[in-house]
Design a protein around this motif. Sequence first.
Motif, mmCIF file in Angstrom:
data_model
loop_
_atom_site.group_PDB
_atom_site.id
_atom_site.type_symbol
_atom_site.label_atom_id
_atom_site.label_comp_id
_atom_site.label_asym_id
_atom_site.label_seq_id
_atom_site.Cartn_x
_atom_site.Cartn_y
_atom_site.Cartn_z
ATOM 1 N N PHE A 172 0.819 -1.217 0.000
ATOM 2 C CA PHE A 172 0.000 0.000 0.000
ATOM 3 C C PHE A 172 0.853 1.267 0.000
ATOM 4 O O PHE A 172 0.592 2.192 -0.764
ATOM 5 N N SER A 173 1.861 1.306 0.861
ATOM 6 C CA SER A 173 2.613 2.562 0.994
ATOM 7 C C SER A 173 3.373 2.895 -0.285
ATOM 8 O O SER A 173 3.535 4.058 -0.633
ATOM 9 N N SER A 174 3.802 1.864 -1.025
ATOM 10 C CA SER A 174 4.557 2.144 -2.255
ATOM 11 C C SER A 174 3.673 2.799 -3.312
ATOM 12 O O SER A 174 4.168 3.394 -4.258
ATOM 13 N N ASP A 195 0.436 10.541 15.994
ATOM 14 C CA ASP A 195 0.971 11.191 14.796
ATOM 15 C C ASP A 195 0.710 10.270 13.597
ATOM 16 O O ASP A 195 1.321 9.217 13.472
ATOM 17 N N GLY A 196 -0.251 10.662 12.775
ATOM 18 C CA GLY A 196 -0.534 9.866 11.561
ATOM 19 C C GLY A 196 -1.642 8.851 11.722
ATOM 20 O O GLY A 196 -1.931 8.107 10.798
ATOM 21 N N ILE A 197 -2.258 8.812 12.875
ATOM 22 C CA ILE A 197 -3.363 7.892 13.139
ATOM 23 C C ILE A 197 -4.286 8.544 14.159
ATOM 24 O O ILE A 197 -3.771 9.162 15.094
ATOM 25 N N PRO A 198 -5.596 8.506 13.993
ATOM 26 C CA PRO A 198 -6.382 7.926 12.915
ATOM 27 C C PRO A 198 -6.270 8.744 11.624
ATOM 28 O O PRO A 198 -6.069 9.949 11.655
ATOM 29 N N ARG A 199 -6.425 8.043 10.501
ATOM 30 C CA ARG A 199 -6.253 8.678 9.198
ATOM 31 C C ARG A 199 -7.486 8.493 8.314
ATOM 32 O O ARG A 199 -7.438 8.805 7.132
ATOM 33 N N SER A 200 -8.550 7.972 8.884
ATOM 34 C CA SER A 200 -9.804 7.837 8.134
ATOM 35 C C SER A 200 -10.941 7.811 9.146
ATOM 36 O O SER A 200 -10.716 7.559 10.344
ATOM 37 N N ASN A 256 15.697 7.410 3.704
ATOM 38 C CA ASN A 256 15.449 6.169 2.991
ATOM 39 C C ASN A 256 13.975 5.763 3.004
ATOM 40 O O ASN A 256 13.636 4.625 3.329
ATOM 41 N N ARG A 257 13.119 6.693 2.683
ATOM 42 C CA ARG A 257 11.690 6.391 2.621
ATOM 43 C C ARG A 257 11.319 6.120 1.173
ATOM 44 O O ARG A 257 11.158 7.049 0.379
ATOM 45 N N HIS A 258 11.187 4.853 0.843
ATOM 46 C CA HIS A 258 10.939 4.459 -0.549
ATOM 47 C C HIS A 258 9.677 5.119 -1.106
ATOM 48 O O HIS A 258 9.607 5.485 -2.266
ATOM 49 N N ASP A 259 8.641 5.297 -0.229
ATOM 50 C CA ASP A 259 7.350 5.762 -0.726
ATOM 51 C C ASP A 259 7.373 7.224 -1.155
ATOM 52 O O ASP A 259 6.527 7.646 -1.932
ATOM 53 N N ASP A 260 8.357 7.978 -0.642
ATOM 54 C CA ASP A 260 8.374 9.406 -0.966
ATOM 55 C C ASP A 260 9.417 9.774 -2.015
ATOM 56 O O ASP A 260 9.670 10.950 -2.260
ATOM 57 N N GLN A 271 -13.248 5.627 9.341
ATOM 58 C CA GLN A 271 -13.389 4.261 9.869
ATOM 59 C C GLN A 271 -12.362 3.994 10.979
ATOM 60 O O GLN A 271 -12.676 3.352 11.982
ATOM 61 N N GLN A 272 -11.152 4.498 10.817
ATOM 62 C CA GLN A 272 -10.130 4.276 11.861
ATOM 63 C C GLN A 272 -10.554 4.914 13.176
ATOM 64 O O GLN A 272 -10.405 4.313 14.241
ATOM 65 N N ILE A 273 -11.082 6.119 13.127
ATOM 66 C CA ILE A 273 -11.455 6.753 14.399
ATOM 67 C C ILE A 273 -12.629 6.000 15.030
ATOM 68 O O ILE A 273 -12.711 5.875 16.248
HETATM 69 P P1 AMP Z 1 3.802 8.333 7.245
HETATM 70 O O1 AMP Z 1 5.189 8.064 7.729
HETATM 71 O O2 AMP Z 1 2.880 8.747 8.350
HETATM 72 O O3 AMP Z 1 3.766 9.280 6.114
HETATM 73 O O4 AMP Z 1 3.225 6.949 6.715
HETATM 74 C C1 AMP Z 1 3.836 6.204 5.677
HETATM 75 C C2 AMP Z 1 2.833 5.214 5.098
HETATM 76 O O5 AMP Z 1 2.414 4.310 6.136
HETATM 77 C C3 AMP Z 1 1.526 5.814 4.602
HETATM 78 O O6 AMP Z 1 1.613 6.296 3.279
HETATM 79 C C4 AMP Z 1 0.591 4.629 4.693
HETATM 80 O O7 AMP Z 1 0.781 3.716 3.623
HETATM 81 C C5 AMP Z 1 1.057 3.962 5.976
HETATM 82 N N1 AMP Z 1 0.319 4.484 7.136
HETATM 83 C C6 AMP Z 1 0.804 5.208 8.179
HETATM 84 N N2 AMP Z 1 -0.164 5.500 9.057
HETATM 85 C C7 AMP Z 1 -1.299 4.958 8.560
HETATM 86 C C8 AMP Z 1 -2.652 4.919 9.003
HETATM 87 N N3 AMP Z 1 -3.052 5.499 10.136
HETATM 88 N N4 AMP Z 1 -3.543 4.249 8.227
HETATM 89 C C9 AMP Z 1 -3.173 3.630 7.109
HETATM 90 N N5 AMP Z 1 -1.931 3.644 6.615
HETATM 91 C C10 AMP Z 1 -0.989 4.301 7.346
#
Ligand code: AMP
Length: 205
Positions: free
Chosen positions: A56-58, A95-100, A139-143, A102-104
């Motif tokens: 997912f993150s990629s 930090d970074g959660i909840p993010r939707s 080293n964050r592959h997703d960014d 449904q999560q909350i």
């Molecule tokens: P971040 O370091 O917060 O930018 O998160 C990196 C990646 O981790 C995000 O792009 C998501 O794929 C995953 N991730 C982090 N936090 C969540 C979350 N609360 N819900 C779903 N995916 C998350």
Amino acid sequence: MPERFRCVLLFGPPGVGKGTQGRILGRVPGFFHMASGDMFRAVDADSELGRKFMEFSSKGLLVPDDLTVECWREYMDKQIASGNYDSERDILLLDGIPRSVQQIRLMDDYISVLRVVHLATPDIDLMVKRMKRRAEKENRHDDADESVIRKRFEVYKQETAPLLAIFEPNIVVEIKATAAPVEVLRNILDALTPVYTESFKNPLE
Ligand code: AMP
């Protein structure tokens, strides 16, 4: 144990400085910083969860809600068991959660939100620039890929930003994230000092 974790949400789009500020605040006794991205990045890449995270993150997408909240609960249990986090003593900085939405919902039984610190920015291009620089350093592959970063902003707008409307307006504090980091820090501290002093138990008293 209190019924729910008393927490502050560090809220805002990717790259806005939640992690930077959260790590600093997390050094203050009485605060405990928990970043969901760090939680996922620490998972063994060869495990099932590690593979899901990569999948997912990629692509700049969120890990599915059920899995994320289950993982968060297990993570919190470990922090409590190891004594890192004391739910009676510490305010949890999420930090970074909840993010939707449904999560909350899934987290509702476990958290009581005292404040939402919304780090806001109108300058998406500045965030993208920051994230590309950070991707190389950390080293964050997703960014590393600009199209993935742009997707992350889209997902934030679609899935995460609507959460803001759920909270009582009087607990949401908007802070300009493009100010100098010390100024952002000072503004966050101003916003959190009342909730902090209310609950802090001085170990010397
Ligand atoms: P971040 O370091 O917060 O930018 O998160 C990196 C990646 O981790 C995000 O792009 C998501 O794929 C995953 N991730 C982090 N936090 C969540 C979350 N609360 N819900 C779903 N995916 C998350």
